[in-house]
Scaffold this motif. Structure first.
Motif, PDB file in Angstrom:
ATOM      1  N   GLY A  63       0.789  -1.214   0.000  1.00 37.80           N
ATOM      2  CA  GLY A  63       0.000   0.000   0.000  1.00 37.80           C
ATOM      3  C   GLY A  63       0.826   1.272   0.000  1.00 37.80           C
ATOM      4  O   GLY A  63       0.341   2.341   0.354  1.00 37.80           O
ATOM      5  N   ARG A  64       2.095   1.157  -0.400  1.00 40.84           N
ATOM      6  CA  ARG A  64       2.969   2.334  -0.443  1.00 40.84           C
ATOM      7  C   ARG A  64       3.590   2.479  -1.831  1.00 40.84           C
ATOM      8  O   ARG A  64       3.819   1.484  -2.530  1.00 40.84           O
ATOM      9  CB  ARG A  64       4.063   2.236   0.619  1.00 40.84           C
ATOM     10  CG  ARG A  64       5.090   1.160   0.361  1.00 40.84           C
ATOM     11  CD  ARG A  64       6.047   0.975   1.533  1.00 40.84           C
ATOM     12  NE  ARG A  64       5.359   0.359   2.659  1.00 40.84           N
ATOM     13  CZ  ARG A  64       5.976  -0.049   3.763  1.00 40.84           C
ATOM     14  NH1 ARG A  64       7.287   0.129   3.892  1.00 40.84           N
ATOM     15  NH2 ARG A  64       5.305  -0.609   4.742  1.00 40.84           N
ATOM     16  N   ALA A  65       3.844   3.698  -2.214  1.00 39.23           N
ATOM     17  CA  ALA A  65       4.468   3.974  -3.503  1.00 39.23           C
ATOM     18  C   ALA A  65       5.987   3.957  -3.352  1.00 39.23           C
ATOM     19  O   ALA A  65       6.527   4.585  -2.440  1.00 39.23           O
ATOM     20  CB  ALA A  65       4.007   5.325  -4.030  1.00 39.23           C
ATOM     21  N   PHE A  66       6.660   3.239  -4.251  1.00 39.81           N
ATOM     22  CA  PHE A  66       8.113   3.213  -4.248  1.00 39.81           C
ATOM     23  C   PHE A  66       8.638   4.447  -4.981  1.00 39.81           C
ATOM     24  O   PHE A  66       7.939   5.023  -5.814  1.00 39.81           O
ATOM     25  CB  PHE A  66       8.626   1.950  -4.941  1.00 39.81           C
ATOM     26  CG  PHE A  66       8.469   0.686  -4.133  1.00 39.81           C
ATOM     27  CD1 PHE A  66       7.486   0.567  -3.153  1.00 39.81           C
ATOM     28  CD2 PHE A  66       9.293  -0.400  -4.358  1.00 39.81           C
ATOM     29  CE1 PHE A  66       7.335  -0.593  -2.420  1.00 39.81           C
ATOM     30  CE2 PHE A  66       9.156  -1.571  -3.640  1.00 39.81           C
ATOM     31  CZ  PHE A  66       8.171  -1.676  -2.661  1.00 39.81           C
ATOM     32  N   PRO A  67       9.861   4.864  -4.697  1.00 38.09           N
ATOM     33  CA  PRO A  67      10.444   6.019  -5.392  1.00 38.09           C
ATOM     34  C   PRO A  67      10.499   5.799  -6.902  1.00 38.09           C
ATOM     35  O   PRO A  67      10.615   4.658  -7.373  1.00 38.09           O
ATOM     36  CB  PRO A  67      11.851   6.121  -4.800  1.00 38.09           C
ATOM     37  CG  PRO A  67      11.771   5.423  -3.490  1.00 38.09           C
ATOM     38  CD  PRO A  67      10.771   4.319  -3.668  1.00 38.09           C
ATOM     39  N   ASP A  68      10.435   6.880  -7.653  1.00 31.51           N
ATOM     40  CA  ASP A  68      10.465   6.787  -9.110  1.00 31.51           C
ATOM     41  C   ASP A  68      11.743   6.131  -9.613  1.00 31.51           C
ATOM     42  O   ASP A  68      11.750   5.487 -10.668  1.00 31.51           O
ATOM     43  CB  ASP A  68      10.318   8.175  -9.733  1.00 31.51           C
ATOM     44  CG  ASP A  68       8.933   8.767  -9.515  1.00 31.51           C
ATOM     45  OD1 ASP A  68       7.995   7.994  -9.241  1.00 31.51           O
ATOM     46  OD2 ASP A  68       8.800  10.001  -9.617  1.00 31.51           O
ATOM     47  N   ASP A  69      12.843   6.312  -8.887  1.00 32.91           N
ATOM     48  CA  ASP A  69      14.132   5.761  -9.326  1.00 32.91           C
ATOM     49  C   ASP A  69      14.417   4.392  -8.728  1.00 32.91           C
ATOM     50  O   ASP A  69      15.543   3.888  -8.820  1.00 32.91           O
ATOM     51  CB  ASP A  69      15.268   6.730  -8.989  1.00 32.91           C
ATOM     52  CG  ASP A  69      15.438   6.947  -7.486  1.00 32.91           C
ATOM     53  OD1 ASP A  69      14.560   6.515  -6.704  1.00 32.91           O
ATOM     54  OD2 ASP A  69      16.464   7.558  -7.097  1.00 32.91           O
ATOM     55  N   TYR A  70      13.425   3.777  -8.112  1.00 28.27           N
ATOM     56  CA  TYR A  70      13.633   2.482  -7.447  1.00 28.27           C
ATOM     57  C   TYR A  70      14.161   1.434  -8.421  1.00 28.27           C
ATOM     58  O   TYR A  70      15.174   0.774  -8.148  1.00 28.27           O
ATOM     59  CB  TYR A  70      12.326   1.998  -6.814  1.00 28.27           C
ATOM     60  CG  TYR A  70      12.447   0.667  -6.108  1.00 28.27           C
ATOM     61  CD1 TYR A  70      12.880   0.595  -4.788  1.00 28.27           C
ATOM     62  CD2 TYR A  70      12.136  -0.524  -6.763  1.00 28.27           C
ATOM     63  CE1 TYR A  70      12.998  -0.630  -4.140  1.00 28.27           C
ATOM     64  CE2 TYR A  70      12.251  -1.748  -6.132  1.00 28.27           C
ATOM     65  CZ  TYR A  70      12.681  -1.790  -4.817  1.00 28.27           C
ATOM     66  OH  TYR A  70      12.805  -3.010  -4.183  1.00 28.27           O
ATOM     67  N   ALA A  71      13.487   1.252  -9.555  1.00 29.88           N
ATOM     68  CA  ALA A  71      13.883   0.225 -10.509  1.00 29.88           C
ATOM     69  C   ALA A  71      15.284   0.485 -11.057  1.00 29.88           C
ATOM     70  O   ALA A  71      16.076  -0.446 -11.258  1.00 29.88           O
ATOM     71  CB  ALA A  71      12.876   0.148 -11.653  1.00 29.88           C
ATOM     72  N   ALA A  72      15.612   1.750 -11.279  1.00 33.60           N
ATOM     73  CA  ALA A  72      16.945   2.083 -11.787  1.00 33.60           C
ATOM     74  C   ALA A  72      18.022   1.736 -10.765  1.00 33.60           C
ATOM     75  O   ALA A  72      19.107   1.251 -11.123  1.00 33.60           O
ATOM     76  CB  ALA A  72      17.014   3.566 -12.138  1.00 33.60           C
ATOM     77  N   LYS A  73      17.733   1.971  -9.488  1.00 36.48           N
ATOM     78  CA  LYS A  73      18.697   1.624  -8.435  1.00 36.48           C
ATOM     79  C   LYS A  73      18.886   0.117  -8.340  1.00 36.48           C
ATOM     80  O   LYS A  73      20.012  -0.369  -8.159  1.00 36.48           O
ATOM     81  CB  LYS A  73      18.229   2.195  -7.104  1.00 36.48           C
ATOM     82  CG  LYS A  73      18.393   3.699  -6.963  1.00 36.48           C
ATOM     83  CD  LYS A  73      17.984   4.159  -5.572  1.00 36.48           C
ATOM     84  CE  LYS A  73      18.235   5.650  -5.400  1.00 36.48           C
ATOM     85  NZ  LYS A  73      17.840   6.136  -4.049  1.00 36.48           N
ATOM     86  N   VAL A  74      17.787  -0.624  -8.451  1.00 39.35           N
ATOM     87  CA  VAL A  74      17.887  -2.083  -8.444  1.00 39.35           C
ATOM     88  C   VAL A  74      18.773  -2.552  -9.588  1.00 39.35           C
ATOM     89  O   VAL A  74      19.671  -3.386  -9.413  1.00 39.35           O
ATOM     90  CB  VAL A  74      16.493  -2.732  -8.556  1.00 39.35           C
ATOM     91  CG1 VAL A  74      16.621  -4.241  -8.775  1.00 39.35           C
ATOM     92  CG2 VAL A  74      15.673  -2.457  -7.298  1.00 39.35           C
ATOM     93  N   GLU A  75      18.548  -2.010 -10.774  1.00 41.77           N
ATOM     94  CA  GLU A  75      19.324  -2.407 -11.952  1.00 41.77           C
ATOM     95  C   GLU A  75      20.802  -2.110 -11.775  1.00 41.77           C
ATOM     96  O   GLU A  75      21.658  -2.945 -12.104  1.00 41.77           O
ATOM     97  CB  GLU A  75      18.781  -1.700 -13.182  1.00 41.77           C
ATOM     98  CG  GLU A  75      19.484  -2.103 -14.469  1.00 41.77           C
ATOM     99  CD  GLU A  75      18.883  -1.459 -15.692  1.00 41.77           C
ATOM    100  OE1 GLU A  75      19.414  -1.672 -16.797  1.00 41.77           O
ATOM    101  OE2 GLU A  75      17.873  -0.737 -15.564  1.00 41.77           O
TER     102      GLU A  75
END
Length: 230
Positions: A63-75
């Motif tokens: 129920g929380r929004a992840f940061p916009d750059d979350y996927a980029a940081k994971v990558e």
């Protein structure tokens, strides 16, 4: 019976023993978001999917929004770890030495990630330019959608029923079956837990192997069971 004219490999968990590496990074990033998950649980739920799918699912569950750059940081973190630690599944090179069929890779992963890990294992040059990424291939939906598999068949100018797919994930098996292809499940990588073979057969794999060395004879056996000329 249709002739086998193309063998399609998944990458992570099939050619490359990298699913645990990916799970470690993903779990570390989820922990930063206040979500605790063990590597085994992550693999059970998400192996064979994408970071984008993980993000969407966990946003919905938490129920929380992840940061916009979350996927980029994971990558970024994942690519760094893969360059240090990625290794091929045992027997990958030996299989390719004897496999007498055209071949390619169909993966949900991005091409940058695939090139890093496959290059580290000296497998990139054994497949390029036939490394297909659903993430980086236009408007294709990712596995379990059949899009990337159908793209590979089109590139090689073969019919889907002439393709044999080697997959370690239920999502990948389902995608290949939806494309009209035959599937061998693979359970020989280090992330595989007991019961995984059953999940692959339930998703549509005709048989399951735990060693890459068994793949050529398995293709021959499937021809006798019904389907391919060899």
């Amino acid at each position: 019976m249709a002739e086998c004219k193309l063998v399609i490999f998944d990458c992570d968990g099939t050619l490359m023993d990298t699913e645990n590496i990916a799970a470690e990074v993903e779990c570390e990033m989820l922990k930063e978001m206040g979500i605790e998950m063990e590597i085994g649980e992550f693999n059970q739920r998400f192996a064979g999917t994408s970071s984008g799918f993980v993000k969407q699912t966990m946003e919905e569950e938490s129920g929380r929004a992840f940061p916009d750059d979350y996927a980029a940081k994971v990558e970024t973190k994942m690519n760094e770890k893969l360059w240090r630690e990625a290794k091929a599944v045992e027997g990958a090179h030996e299989l390719l030495d004897v496999l007498d069929y055209p071949r390619c890779i169909c993966s949900n992963a991005g091409l940058d990630k695939l090139k890093i890990e496959l290059s580290r294992a000296e497998l990139w040059d054994r497949f390029r330019p036939y490394v297909f990424s659903s993430k980086d291939s236009g408007d294709f939906e990712q596995k379990p959608a059949p899009d990337i598999f159908l793209h590979a068949a089109k590139e090689f100018e073969v019919e889907p029923e002439q393709c044999m797919v080697l997959e370690d994930s239920a999502a990948g098996v389902a995608g290949a079956k939806a494309a009209g292809m035959r599937v061998i499940g693979f359970v020989g990588a280090s992330h595989v837990l007991p019961g995984h073979a059953d999940k692959l057969t339930e998703a549509g794999a005709e048989t399951v192997v735990s060693r890459l060395a068994d793949v050529p004879k398995t293709i021959e056996a499937l021809a006798l069971w019904d389907g391919f000329d060899v």
